[in-house]
Design a protein around this motif. Structure first.
Motif, mmCIF file in Angstrom:
data_model
loop_
_atom_site.group_PDB
_atom_site.id
_atom_site.type_symbol
_atom_site.label_atom_id
_atom_site.label_comp_id
_atom_site.label_asym_id
_atom_site.label_seq_id
_atom_site.Cartn_x
_atom_site.Cartn_y
_atom_site.Cartn_z
ATOM 1 N N LYS A 49 0.837 -1.210 0.000
ATOM 2 C CA LYS A 49 0.000 0.000 0.000
ATOM 3 C C LYS A 49 0.869 1.257 0.000
ATOM 4 C CE LYS A 49 -3.990 -1.761 -0.283
ATOM 5 N NZ LYS A 49 -4.687 -1.622 -1.559
ATOM 6 N N LEU A 50 1.980 1.228 0.743
ATOM 7 C CA LEU A 50 2.890 2.367 0.782
ATOM 8 C C LEU A 50 3.505 2.610 -0.595
ATOM 9 C CD1 LEU A 50 4.437 4.518 2.409
ATOM 10 C CD2 LEU A 50 6.152 2.767 2.874
ATOM 11 N N LEU A 51 4.000 1.545 -1.233
ATOM 12 C CA LEU A 51 4.586 1.673 -2.560
ATOM 13 C C LEU A 51 3.541 2.146 -3.562
ATOM 14 C CD1 LEU A 51 6.858 1.398 -4.595
ATOM 15 C CD2 LEU A 51 6.346 -1.065 -4.718
ATOM 16 N N GLN A 52 2.353 1.593 -3.488
ATOM 17 C CA GLN A 52 1.283 2.005 -4.400
ATOM 18 C C GLN A 52 0.993 3.500 -4.248
ATOM 19 O OE1 GLN A 52 -2.892 0.607 -3.852
ATOM 20 N NE2 GLN A 52 -2.463 -0.471 -5.772
ATOM 21 N N ALA A 53 0.928 3.977 -3.023
ATOM 22 C CA ALA A 53 0.667 5.399 -2.775
ATOM 23 C C ALA A 53 1.798 6.262 -3.341
ATOM 24 C CB ALA A 53 0.496 5.658 -1.286
ATOM 25 N N LYS A 54 3.043 5.830 -3.165
ATOM 26 C CA LYS A 54 4.177 6.576 -3.702
ATOM 27 C C LYS A 54 4.109 6.658 -5.223
ATOM 28 C CE LYS A 54 7.553 5.564 -0.085
ATOM 29 N NZ LYS A 54 8.842 4.906 0.211
ATOM 30 N N LEU A 55 3.841 5.526 -5.855
ATOM 31 C CA LEU A 55 3.801 5.502 -7.318
ATOM 32 C C LEU A 55 2.636 6.322 -7.862
ATOM 33 C CD1 LEU A 55 4.741 1.788 -8.021
ATOM 34 C CD2 LEU A 55 6.235 3.791 -7.992
ATOM 35 N N LEU A 56 1.493 6.244 -7.200
ATOM 36 C CA LEU A 56 0.336 7.027 -7.649
ATOM 37 C C LEU A 56 0.579 8.525 -7.508
ATOM 38 C CD1 LEU A 56 -2.596 4.859 -6.269
ATOM 39 C CD2 LEU A 56 -1.905 5.145 -8.655
ATOM 40 N N SER A 57 1.375 8.912 -6.512
ATOM 41 C CA SER A 57 1.673 10.334 -6.345
ATOM 42 C C SER A 57 2.646 10.839 -7.408
ATOM 43 C CB SER A 57 2.234 10.603 -4.946
ATOM 44 O OG SER A 57 3.558 10.117 -4.823
ATOM 45 N N ILE A 58 3.415 9.942 -8.019
ATOM 46 C CA ILE A 58 4.376 10.309 -9.054
ATOM 47 C C ILE A 58 3.728 10.337 -10.435
ATOM 48 C CG2 ILE A 58 6.485 9.595 -10.246
ATOM 49 C CD1 ILE A 58 7.356 8.282 -7.559
ATOM 50 N N MET A 59 2.915 9.358 -10.725
ATOM 51 C CA MET A 59 2.370 9.208 -12.081
ATOM 52 C C MET A 59 1.387 10.313 -12.442
ATOM 53 S SD MET A 59 -0.499 6.178 -11.905
ATOM 54 C CE MET A 59 -1.124 6.472 -13.539
ATOM 55 N N ASP A 60 1.203 10.507 -13.734
ATOM 56 C CA ASP A 60 0.201 11.419 -14.266
ATOM 57 C C ASP A 60 -0.928 10.544 -14.810
ATOM 58 O OD1 ASP A 60 -1.390 13.065 -15.860
ATOM 59 O OD2 ASP A 60 0.303 14.249 -16.576
ATOM 60 N N ALA A 61 -2.060 10.539 -14.134
ATOM 61 C CA ALA A 61 -3.166 9.653 -14.504
ATOM 62 C C ALA A 61 -3.721 9.944 -15.894
ATOM 63 C CB ALA A 61 -4.279 9.751 -13.460
ATOM 64 N N GLU A 62 -3.462 11.119 -16.421
ATOM 65 C CA GLU A 62 -3.924 11.479 -17.758
ATOM 66 C C GLU A 62 -3.026 10.896 -18.852
ATOM 67 O OE1 GLU A 62 -6.666 13.527 -18.462
ATOM 68 O OE2 GLU A 62 -7.126 13.340 -16.321
ATOM 69 N N LYS A 63 -1.757 10.587 -18.510
ATOM 70 C CA LYS A 63 -0.778 10.174 -19.518
ATOM 71 C C LYS A 63 -0.146 8.812 -19.269
ATOM 72 C CE LYS A 63 0.658 14.934 -20.388
ATOM 73 N NZ LYS A 63 1.799 15.865 -20.370
ATOM 74 N N ASP A 64 -0.139 8.353 -18.031
ATOM 75 C CA ASP A 64 0.608 7.153 -17.649
ATOM 76 C C ASP A 64 -0.325 6.028 -17.213
ATOM 77 O OD1 ASP A 64 2.786 8.896 -17.960
ATOM 78 O OD2 ASP A 64 2.885 9.326 -15.817
ATOM 79 N N SER A 65 0.243 4.822 -17.158
ATOM 80 C CA SER A 65 -0.510 3.640 -16.727
ATOM 81 C C SER A 65 0.334 2.864 -15.714
ATOM 82 C CB SER A 65 -0.793 2.761 -17.937
ATOM 83 O OG SER A 65 -1.377 1.550 -17.546
ATOM 84 N N LEU A 66 -0.315 2.376 -14.691
ATOM 85 C CA LEU A 66 0.344 1.615 -13.632
ATOM 86 C C LEU A 66 -0.541 0.422 -13.295
ATOM 87 C CD1 LEU A 66 2.610 1.575 -11.444
ATOM 88 C CD2 LEU A 66 1.110 3.006 -10.057
ATOM 89 N N ARG A 67 0.056 -0.782 -13.239
ATOM 90 C CA ARG A 67 -0.712 -1.995 -12.931
ATOM 91 C C ARG A 67 -0.033 -2.784 -11.822
ATOM 92 N NH1 ARG A 67 -4.083 -4.630 -17.064
ATOM 93 N NH2 ARG A 67 -4.699 -3.023 -18.515
ATOM 94 N N PHE A 68 -0.830 -3.322 -10.917
ATOM 95 C CA PHE A 68 -0.367 -4.201 -9.856
ATOM 96 C C PHE A 68 -1.058 -5.550 -10.046
ATOM 97 C CE2 PHE A 68 0.899 -0.266 -8.178
ATOM 98 C CZ PHE A 68 1.720 -0.461 -7.085
#
Length: 96
Positions: A49-68
């Motif tokens: 959850k900590l890593l997910q929160a860190k990555l979500l704070s970095i990414m741009d939801a309009e341009k990037d994609s992140l999958r777990f």
């Protein structure tokens, strides 16, 4: 539990290249890179959850994609590796 993290960051501008480096740096802190934008991370639920929160704070939801992908504790039977890169055991000894 073993978590497979994949990401696709838009690198058309300098801000995107910076986000890509930041996301990769965070993932390296928690797991092993198995392909260019793919990491296998052996995490406790709180760490995940900590890593997910860190990555979500970095990414741009309009341009990037992140999958777990949550492979759980019995991940050995869920992974097959083919090809040239040597596979590793996440719980095994890592020599540097």
């Amino acid at each position: 539990m073993l978590v497979l993290i994949t990401y696709d960051v838009n690198t058309e501008d300098a801000a995107g290249r910076k986000r890509l480096r930041q996301i990769a740096k965070q993932c390296v802190n928690y797991g092993q890179r198995v392909q260019c934008s793919v990491f296998e991370c052996l995490l406790e639920p709180a760490q995940c959850k900590l890593l997910q929160a860190k990555l979500l704070s970095i990414m741009d939801a309009e341009k990037d994609s992140l999958r777990f992908y949550y492979l759980g504790k019995r991940y050995e039977s869920k992974i097959e590796h083919f090809g040239c890169k040597v596979s590793y055991l996440p719980e095994g000894t890592l020599l540097i």
